[in-house]
Write a protein that holds these residues in place. Structure first.
Motif, PDB file in Angstrom:
ATOM      1  N   HIS A  72       0.808  -1.218   0.000  1.00 11.90           N
ATOM      2  CA  HIS A  72       0.000   0.000   0.000  1.00 11.90           C
ATOM      3  C   HIS A  72       0.845   1.274   0.000  1.00 11.90           C
ATOM      4  O   HIS A  72       0.295   2.376  -0.051  1.00 11.90           O
ATOM      5  N   SER A  73       2.156   1.117   0.066  1.00 12.74           N
ATOM      6  CA  SER A  73       3.036   2.285   0.041  1.00 12.74           C
ATOM      7  C   SER A  73       3.170   2.805  -1.385  1.00 12.74           C
ATOM      8  O   SER A  73       2.799   2.140  -2.356  1.00 12.74           O
ATOM      9  N   LEU A  74       3.723   3.991  -1.516  1.00 13.71           N
ATOM     10  CA  LEU A  74       3.930   4.575  -2.840  1.00 13.71           C
ATOM     11  C   LEU A  74       4.832   3.700  -3.693  1.00 13.71           C
ATOM     12  O   LEU A  74       4.541   3.434  -4.862  1.00 13.71           O
ATOM     13  N   ILE A  75       5.926   3.201  -3.096  1.00 13.75           N
ATOM     14  CA  ILE A  75       6.850   2.376  -3.868  1.00 13.75           C
ATOM     15  C   ILE A  75       6.196   1.059  -4.256  1.00 13.75           C
ATOM     16  O   ILE A  75       6.437   0.513  -5.331  1.00 13.75           O
ATOM     17  N   GLY A  76       5.320   0.529  -3.394  1.00 11.76           N
ATOM     18  CA  GLY A  76       4.617  -0.708  -3.711  1.00 11.76           C
ATOM     19  C   GLY A  76       3.649  -0.542  -4.863  1.00 11.76           C
ATOM     20  O   GLY A  76       3.473  -1.443  -5.680  1.00 11.76           O
ATOM     21  N   GLN A  77       3.028   0.614  -4.953  1.00  8.02           N
ATOM     22  CA  GLN A  77       2.064   0.866  -6.014  1.00  8.02           C
ATOM     23  C   GLN A  77       2.728   1.098  -7.368  1.00  8.02           C
ATOM     24  O   GLN A  77       2.132   0.837  -8.409  1.00  8.02           O
ATOM     25  N   GLN A  78       3.970   1.564  -7.366  1.00  5.52           N
ATOM     26  CA  GLN A  78       4.634   1.839  -8.642  1.00  5.52           C
ATOM     27  C   GLN A  78       5.601   0.731  -9.054  1.00  5.52           C
ATOM     28  O   GLN A  78       6.055   0.693 -10.201  1.00  5.52           O
ATOM     29  N   CYS A  79       5.891  -0.202  -8.141  1.00  2.49           N
ATOM     30  CA  CYS A  79       6.869  -1.258  -8.417  1.00  2.49           C
ATOM     31  C   CYS A  79       6.346  -2.231  -9.477  1.00  2.49           C
ATOM     32  O   CYS A  79       5.204  -2.684  -9.420  1.00  2.49           O
ATOM     33  N   LYS A  80       7.210  -2.582 -10.428  1.00  2.34           N
ATOM     34  CA  LYS A  80       6.862  -3.538 -11.478  1.00  2.34           C
ATOM     35  C   LYS A  80       7.563  -4.884 -11.295  1.00  2.34           C
ATOM     36  O   LYS A  80       7.046  -5.912 -11.729  1.00  2.34           O
ATOM     37  N   VAL A  81       8.736  -4.873 -10.678  1.00  9.08           N
ATOM     38  CA  VAL A  81       9.494  -6.107 -10.448  1.00  9.08           C
ATOM     39  C   VAL A  81       9.928  -6.128  -8.983  1.00  9.08           C
ATOM     40  O   VAL A  81      10.574  -5.192  -8.514  1.00  9.08           O
ATOM     41  N   LEU A  82       9.569  -7.212  -8.277  1.00  2.58           N
ATOM     42  CA  LEU A  82       9.856  -7.293  -6.848  1.00  2.58           C
ATOM     43  C   LEU A  82      10.522  -8.621  -6.504  1.00  2.58           C
ATOM     44  O   LEU A  82      10.039  -9.685  -6.890  1.00  2.58           O
ATOM     45  N   PHE A  83      11.643  -8.542  -5.776  1.00  2.00           N
ATOM     46  CA  PHE A  83      12.309  -9.707  -5.189  1.00  2.00           C
ATOM     47  C   PHE A  83      12.072  -9.636  -3.685  1.00  2.00           C
ATOM     48  O   PHE A  83      12.399  -8.627  -3.050  1.00  2.00           O
ATOM     49  N   ILE A  84      11.537 -10.714  -3.089  1.00  6.00           N
ATOM     50  CA  ILE A  84      11.194 -10.655  -1.671  1.00  6.00           C
ATOM     51  C   ILE A  84      11.098 -12.060  -1.084  1.00  6.00           C
ATOM     52  O   ILE A  84      10.812 -13.027  -1.803  1.00  6.00           O
ATOM     53  N   THR A  85      11.353 -12.175   0.208  1.00  9.33           N
ATOM     54  CA  THR A  85      11.121 -13.411   0.956  1.00  9.33           C
ATOM     55  C   THR A  85       9.999 -13.150   1.950  1.00  9.33           C
ATOM     56  O   THR A  85      10.078 -12.195   2.733  1.00  9.33           O
ATOM     57  N   VAL A  86       8.960 -13.986   1.907  1.00 10.99           N
ATOM     58  CA  VAL A  86       7.791 -13.777   2.756  1.00 10.99           C
ATOM     59  C   VAL A  86       7.674 -14.902   3.777  1.00 10.99           C
ATOM     60  O   VAL A  86       8.244 -15.985   3.615  1.00 10.99           O
ATOM     61  N   LYS A  87       6.908 -14.638   4.816  1.00  9.71           N
ATOM     62  CA  LYS A  87       6.784 -15.600   5.908  1.00  9.71           C
ATOM     63  C   LYS A  87       5.827 -16.733   5.567  1.00  9.71           C
ATOM     64  O   LYS A  87       6.063 -17.894   5.924  1.00  9.71           O
ATOM     65  N   GLN A  88       4.729 -16.416   4.872  1.00  4.20           N
ATOM     66  CA  GLN A  88       3.739 -17.439   4.558  1.00  4.20           C
ATOM     67  C   GLN A  88       3.179 -17.226   3.156  1.00  4.20           C
ATOM     68  O   GLN A  88       3.235 -16.128   2.608  1.00  4.20           O
ATOM     69  N   ARG A  89       2.629 -18.280   2.598  1.00  2.00           N
ATOM     70  CA  ARG A  89       2.200 -18.261   1.200  1.00  2.00           C
ATOM     71  C   ARG A  89       1.077 -17.267   0.924  1.00  2.00           C
ATOM     72  O   ARG A  89       0.989 -16.722  -0.178  1.00  2.00           O
ATOM     73  N   THR A  90       0.229 -17.012   1.905  1.00  2.00           N
ATOM     74  CA  THR A  90      -0.850 -16.048   1.682  1.00  2.00           C
ATOM     75  C   THR A  90      -0.315 -14.631   1.480  1.00  2.00           C
ATOM     76  O   THR A  90      -1.003 -13.781   0.901  1.00  2.00           O
ATOM     77  N   ASP A  91       0.906 -14.370   1.948  1.00  2.00           N
ATOM     78  CA  ASP A  91       1.514 -13.056   1.718  1.00  2.00           C
ATOM     79  C   ASP A  91       1.729 -12.811   0.227  1.00  2.00           C
ATOM     80  O   ASP A  91       1.670 -11.667  -0.242  1.00  2.00           O
ATOM     81  N   ILE A  92       1.989 -13.874  -0.516  1.00  2.00           N
ATOM     82  CA  ILE A  92       2.178 -13.750  -1.967  1.00  2.00           C
ATOM     83  C   ILE A  92       0.892 -13.260  -2.621  1.00  2.00           C
ATOM     84  O   ILE A  92       0.908 -12.372  -3.484  1.00  2.00           O
ATOM     85  N   ILE A  93      -0.227 -13.826  -2.193  1.00  2.00           N
ATOM     86  CA  ILE A  93      -1.521 -13.416  -2.734  1.00  2.00           C
ATOM     87  C   ILE A  93      -1.791 -11.950  -2.409  1.00  2.00           C
ATOM     88  O   ILE A  93      -2.263 -11.182  -3.260  1.00  2.00           O
ATOM     89  N   ASP A  94      -1.475 -11.554  -1.176  1.00  2.00           N
ATOM     90  CA  ASP A  94      -1.690 -10.157  -0.773  1.00  2.00           C
ATOM     91  C   ASP A  94      -0.875  -9.201  -1.641  1.00  2.00           C
ATOM     92  O   ASP A  94      -1.374  -8.147  -2.063  1.00  2.00           O
ATOM     93  N   LEU A  95       0.372  -9.553  -1.898  1.00  2.00           N
ATOM     94  CA  LEU A  95       1.225  -8.690  -2.715  1.00  2.00           C
ATOM     95  C   LEU A  95       0.667  -8.549  -4.129  1.00  2.00           C
ATOM     96  O   LEU A  95       0.588  -7.444  -4.676  1.00  2.00           O
ATOM     97  N   ILE A  96       0.285  -9.659  -4.732  1.00  2.00           N
ATOM     98  CA  ILE A  96      -0.222  -9.627  -6.102  1.00  2.00           C
ATOM     99  C   ILE A  96      -1.538  -8.861  -6.187  1.00  2.00           C
ATOM    100  O   ILE A  96      -1.770  -8.085  -7.122  1.00  2.00           O
ATOM    101  N   ASN A  97      -2.401  -9.047  -5.207  1.00  2.00           N
ATOM    102  CA  ASN A  97      -3.709  -8.388  -5.235  1.00  2.00           C
ATOM    103  C   ASN A  97      -3.626  -6.889  -4.986  1.00  2.00           C
ATOM    104  O   ASN A  97      -4.470  -6.128  -5.474  1.00  2.00           O
ATOM    105  N   ASN A  98      -2.621  -6.461  -4.232  1.00  2.00           N
ATOM    106  CA  ASN A  98      -2.567  -5.057  -3.817  1.00  2.00           C
ATOM    107  C   ASN A  98      -1.561  -4.206  -4.584  1.00  2.00           C
ATOM    108  O   ASN A  98      -1.676  -2.975  -4.589  1.00  2.00           O
ATOM    109  N   MET A  99      -0.565  -4.833  -5.210  1.00  2.00           N
ATOM    110  CA  MET A  99       0.427  -4.065  -5.968  1.00  2.00           C
ATOM    111  C   MET A  99      -0.039  -3.990  -7.422  1.00  2.00           C
ATOM    112  O   MET A  99       0.216  -4.891  -8.221  1.00  2.00           O
ATOM    113  N   LYS A 100      -0.717  -2.923  -7.753  1.00  2.00           N
ATOM    114  CA  LYS A 100      -1.478  -2.828  -8.997  1.00  2.00           C
ATOM    115  C   LYS A 100      -0.613  -2.825 -10.256  1.00  2.00           C
ATOM    116  O   LYS A 100      -1.083  -3.188 -11.333  1.00  2.00           O
TER     117      LYS A 100
END
Length: 235
Positions: A156-184
């Motif tokens: 939901h941050s400014l950088i998250g909304q404009q980011c096109k390519v993201l490398f990240i390690t998440v704690k649980q698999r549902t976090d992946i869904i949250d990122l895809i659904n919210n990073m437009k």
């Protein structure tokens, strides 16, 4: 470079990225006053090594002091930031103008930031990034794991909304869904999910789970280049 800039006296904007090359503020001031008198916008990104013999704080202060003058702060209002990894015995310090003007930024945590900007807090990483040019963000690093709250904050941050390519390690698999659904504007997600079960088996299970929970327009595969990562292309 000096010879090149001598031929560009009418230049009003200069944007330059120099890997493993560093020119301090005193040298830049001389170049600009001699050859670039019409320069209005100046954006750069440079790097210089820090050896384990260096006192890092003293070295950073030495770098910033060369940009801490009336020429930089008052006349042009060109502010500079240094970024370095505190845990490394030998590392690289990145020196760049603010706001950050380049498309990718590498962040692995355990870093220090120091700048000549009076309001330094507005440039804290990673959640408060307000640099509109960044499109690729690398947040992976040793023991850097983003939980659900952090993933939502990022998305939901400014950088998250404009980011096109993201490398990240998440704690649980549902976090992946949250990122895809919210990073437009996200086009590609290279992700590792932190689990206690063997990584290869987890990735196999995760691939199946993601295929069940994401639209068919998402392409999913194991990363060939980055071990234990999964690549998702969002269309």
């Amino acid at each position: 470079m000096k010879n090149l800039l001598q031929t560009t006296s009418n230049l009003e904007k200069l944007k330059i990225e120099m890997e493993s090359t560093y020119i301090d503020g005193y040298q830049w001031k001389t170049i600009i006053e001699n050859y670039l008198l019409n320069l209005i916008i100046f954006q750069f990104k440079m790097s210089t090594p820090l050896s384990n013999q260096d006192n890092k704080e003293d070295k950073i202060d030495e770098i910033l002091n060369s940009f801490y003058s009336q020429f930089w702060i008052e006349k042009h209002q060109w502010f500079i930031q240094c970024y370095w990894i505190t845990a490394d015995t030998s590392s690289i310090v990145y020196v760049y103008t603010l706001p950050y003007a380049f498309q990718d930024f590498f962040y692995i945590g355990n870093v220090r930031l120091k700048s000549t900007c009076p309001n330094n807090n507005q440039y804290e990483f990673p959640f408060n990034i307000k640099h509109s040019s960044i499109r690729q963000l690398d947040l992976q690093g040793p023991n850097i794991i983003y939980n659900q709250q952090q993933c939502l904050k990022l998305s939901h941050s400014l950088i998250g909304q404009q980011c096109k390519v993201l490398f990240i390690t998440v704690k649980q698999r549902t976090d992946i869904i949250d990122l895809i659904n919210n990073m437009k504007n996200l086009h590609a997600l290279i992700v590792q999910c932190n689990k206690t079960i063997p990584m290869q088996k987890e990735n196999e299970n995760l691939l199946d789970w993601l295929q069940q929970h994401l639209p068919i327009t998402c392409l999913i595969s194991n990363s060939i280049e980055i071990s234990n990562n999964i690549c998702l292309w969002i269309r």
